[in-house]
Design a protein around this motif. Sequence first.
Motif, short mmCIF file in Angstrom:
data_model
loop_
_atom_site.label_atom_id
_atom_site.label_comp_id
_atom_site.label_asym_id
_atom_site.label_seq_id
_atom_site.Cartn_x
_atom_site.Cartn_y
_atom_site.Cartn_z
N THR A 75 0.84 -1.19 0.00
CA THR A 75 0.00 0.00 0.00
C THR A 75 0.87 1.24 0.00
OG1 THR A 75 -1.93 1.04 1.04
CG2 THR A 75 -0.19 0.26 2.51
N TYR A 76 0.21 2.38 -0.02
CA TYR A 76 0.90 3.67 -0.02
C TYR A 76 1.67 3.87 1.29
CZ TYR A 76 1.27 8.78 0.39
OH TYR A 76 1.72 10.06 0.59
N PRO A 77 2.98 4.10 1.24
CA PRO A 77 3.77 4.20 2.46
C PRO A 77 3.33 5.32 3.38
CG PRO A 77 5.19 3.92 0.55
CD PRO A 77 3.82 4.17 0.02
N SER A 82 -4.64 0.84 -7.10
CA SER A 82 -3.97 0.99 -5.81
C SER A 82 -2.47 1.23 -6.00
CB SER A 82 -4.20 -0.27 -4.97
OG SER A 82 -3.59 -0.16 -3.72
N ASN A 83 -1.94 2.12 -5.19
CA ASN A 83 -0.51 2.44 -5.20
C ASN A 83 0.19 1.55 -4.18
OD1 ASN A 83 2.01 3.67 -5.21
ND2 ASN A 83 1.32 5.54 -4.20
N PRO A 84 1.09 0.63 -4.61
CA PRO A 84 1.74 0.56 -5.92
C PRO A 84 1.25 -0.55 -6.84
CG PRO A 84 3.01 -0.71 -4.36
CD PRO A 84 1.80 -0.20 -3.61
N SER A 85 0.36 -1.42 -6.36
CA SER A 85 0.07 -2.66 -7.09
C SER A 85 -0.67 -2.45 -8.39
CB SER A 85 -0.74 -3.62 -6.19
OG SER A 85 -2.06 -3.14 -6.02
N GLY A 86 -1.42 -1.33 -8.51
CA GLY A 86 -2.23 -1.10 -9.69
C GLY A 86 -3.53 -1.88 -9.69
N ALA A 87 -3.83 -2.61 -8.62
CA ALA A 87 -5.04 -3.42 -8.56
C ALA A 87 -6.28 -2.54 -8.52
CB ALA A 87 -5.01 -4.33 -7.33
N ARG A 88 -7.36 -3.03 -9.15
CA ARG A 88 -8.62 -2.29 -9.16
C ARG A 88 -9.76 -3.25 -8.86
NH1 ARG A 88 -11.77 0.89 -14.11
NH2 ARG A 88 -12.41 2.69 -12.86
N THR A 93 -6.29 8.39 -7.59
CA THR A 93 -6.08 7.88 -8.95
C THR A 93 -7.34 7.25 -9.54
OG1 THR A 93 -5.29 5.78 -8.02
CG2 THR A 93 -3.62 7.42 -8.57
N ALA A 94 -8.50 7.48 -8.92
CA ALA A 94 -9.73 6.78 -9.31
C ALA A 94 -10.12 7.01 -10.76
CB ALA A 94 -10.87 7.18 -8.38
N GLU A 95 -9.83 8.19 -11.28
CA GLU A 95 -10.27 8.52 -12.65
C GLU A 95 -9.12 8.47 -13.66
OE1 GLU A 95 -13.84 11.19 -12.98
OE2 GLU A 95 -12.86 12.12 -11.25
N LEU A 96 -8.02 7.83 -13.27
CA LEU A 96 -6.88 7.70 -14.19
C LEU A 96 -6.87 6.32 -14.83
CD1 LEU A 96 -4.03 9.54 -12.25
CD2 LEU A 96 -5.21 10.30 -14.31
N TRP A 97 -8.04 5.87 -15.34
CA TRP A 97 -8.03 4.62 -16.10
C TRP A 97 -7.41 4.88 -17.47
CZ3 TRP A 97 -12.60 7.31 -15.08
CH2 TRP A 97 -13.25 7.86 -16.17
N LEU A 98 -6.66 3.91 -17.94
CA LEU A 98 -5.97 4.06 -19.22
C LEU A 98 -6.55 3.15 -20.30
CD1 LEU A 98 -2.29 4.30 -17.92
CD2 LEU A 98 -3.98 6.12 -18.26
N ASP A 99 -7.19 2.09 -19.90
CA ASP A 99 -7.88 1.22 -20.85
C ASP A 99 -8.86 0.36 -20.05
OD1 ASP A 99 -4.63 -0.26 -21.20
OD2 ASP A 99 -6.12 -0.75 -19.68
N GLY A 100 -9.52 -0.57 -20.69
CA GLY A 100 -10.43 -1.45 -19.97
C GLY A 100 -11.79 -0.84 -19.77
N GLN A 101 -12.32 -1.00 -18.56
CA GLN A 101 -13.71 -0.67 -18.30
C GLN A 101 -14.02 0.82 -18.30
OE1 GLN A 101 -13.73 -3.24 -14.57
NE2 GLN A 101 -15.83 -3.49 -15.26
N GLY A 102 -13.06 1.65 -17.96
CA GLY A 102 -13.38 3.05 -17.76
C GLY A 102 -13.92 3.27 -16.37
N PRO A 103 -14.83 4.22 -16.19
CA PRO A 103 -15.29 4.55 -14.83
C PRO A 103 -16.10 3.43 -14.20
CG PRO A 103 -16.61 5.70 -16.49
CD PRO A 103 -15.48 5.06 -17.23
#
Length: 482
Positions: free
Chosen positions: A200-202, A251-257, A283-293
């Motif tokens: 998780t975020y330190p 999630s920072n750092p894993s990138g899991a959603r 980072t909730a709205e920083l999707w780059l591909d996939g499902q979107g919001p």
Amino acid sequence: MPPGVDRSTAAELAALVGPPGESPGPRYATLARRIGELVALGQLAPGTRLPAERDLAAALAVSRVTVASAYRLLREEGRASTRHGAGTVLEAPPAEAVWTAPTADPGVLDLAHASPEAAPQLLPAYQQALARLPALAGGHGYAPGGLPELRAAIADRYTARGLPTDPEQVVVSAGTGDATATVVETLLQPGDRVLVEHPTYPGALGMVTAAGGRCVPVTVDPADPDAVVGAAHLAVRQSSPRLAFLMPDFSNPSGARLSAAGRRRLAATLWQQGVLTIVDEVTAELWLDGQGPLPPYAAGLPDAATVTVGGLSKAVWGGLRIGWLRTDAALAASLGAVLGRRQLSVGPLDQLAAATLVRDLDTVLAGRRTLLRERREVLAAEVAARLPHWHVPRPGGGLSSWCALPTGTSSAALVAAAAPLGLLLAEGRVFGTGTVFDDHLRLPFTLPPDRLRSAVTTLASVDAALRSGPVARHPARSVTVV
């Protein structure tokens, strides 16, 4: 028996630990804590081999599962390790990382911090804010809780995303971290437990520790993000945490959603068990591909079940210290009062600029996503070409990749060797409790492409040098991670 390793018999250790007794929390955690205290007091030396699980369970009159879980917790916290031919062996207490401010040296290649340069909309927003500042300059300049127009803009943004919100439910802070710290410092009592993703975020780990809390880590698997739901349910039943800190999106750092269904199940579990959840949406709205919001984590829950924190540091610029929290109006008023006693108000010029940016956030985010997609591809291509034995995942959003290093590669060693060459890295251990994740490295894709290429070139040379000789473990390095 390997040289330098002493063996502790089950009877001897049971006598030192004492009877389990009635302690808060699960027995395995109490046992692990007691063994750790014995090391700290010098009654057990680092290098001591712990008894077999079955033997210690019999000596303490507890289940073997209790002992196995205690040993696992000691390993996760870096206070024990499994050595070939020696079983579970106690380690010296892990060194704590002391964080310092990021460098402002333009000659340094910074892969320690996931923070891109300012979005192009930043300066026009400040120009508009400066033109409007005279209207506020005749007053005292304080806006406890936030300027009404900024709170309204944030509330409207939540409502448009499917989380109906009134401005009274919003409190403006000096960044997302400031909002999170306010919640932790206000609601956490010494000894309280906090459920955290692992890694998780330190910064969140540091806030909990500073407030006297104890982290309850729950493993996050980027390949199966929803698996955290079952793990969290078990951890809540065993540990009764007061709070939870979650990053449901990238999630920072894993990138899991978490999926839409997964977040609904996790939210229901924590709410039903009386756990207040701090939801970090930076980072909730920083999707780059996939499902979107996806629906906000707090959607469908009572407002008092969560405190959602957000800000503009990742979407716009790290130098814009504007964040906020959103919760039940009564709790928002209480948290706002705490913030007000601490700093009275966030600067009005920053708030005016932020109000403009929040109203235009869709445009800002569209440009940000384009930039991050390009840089994610640059990082992936450079690592594939120069570090082909490394595996760098392609996260569906966020600002970095959580890289599992090849066997035998230490992120602490990489960090130490790269620093003299002008490359800053954040070692994996700062993202977890204890000293786990030395076999991981977070690689942000936030630098401009030419600097990303230079950074990977330097990283490849460091990796080659380390692989040509023995890799030694290093103490945790001082670094602020964002």
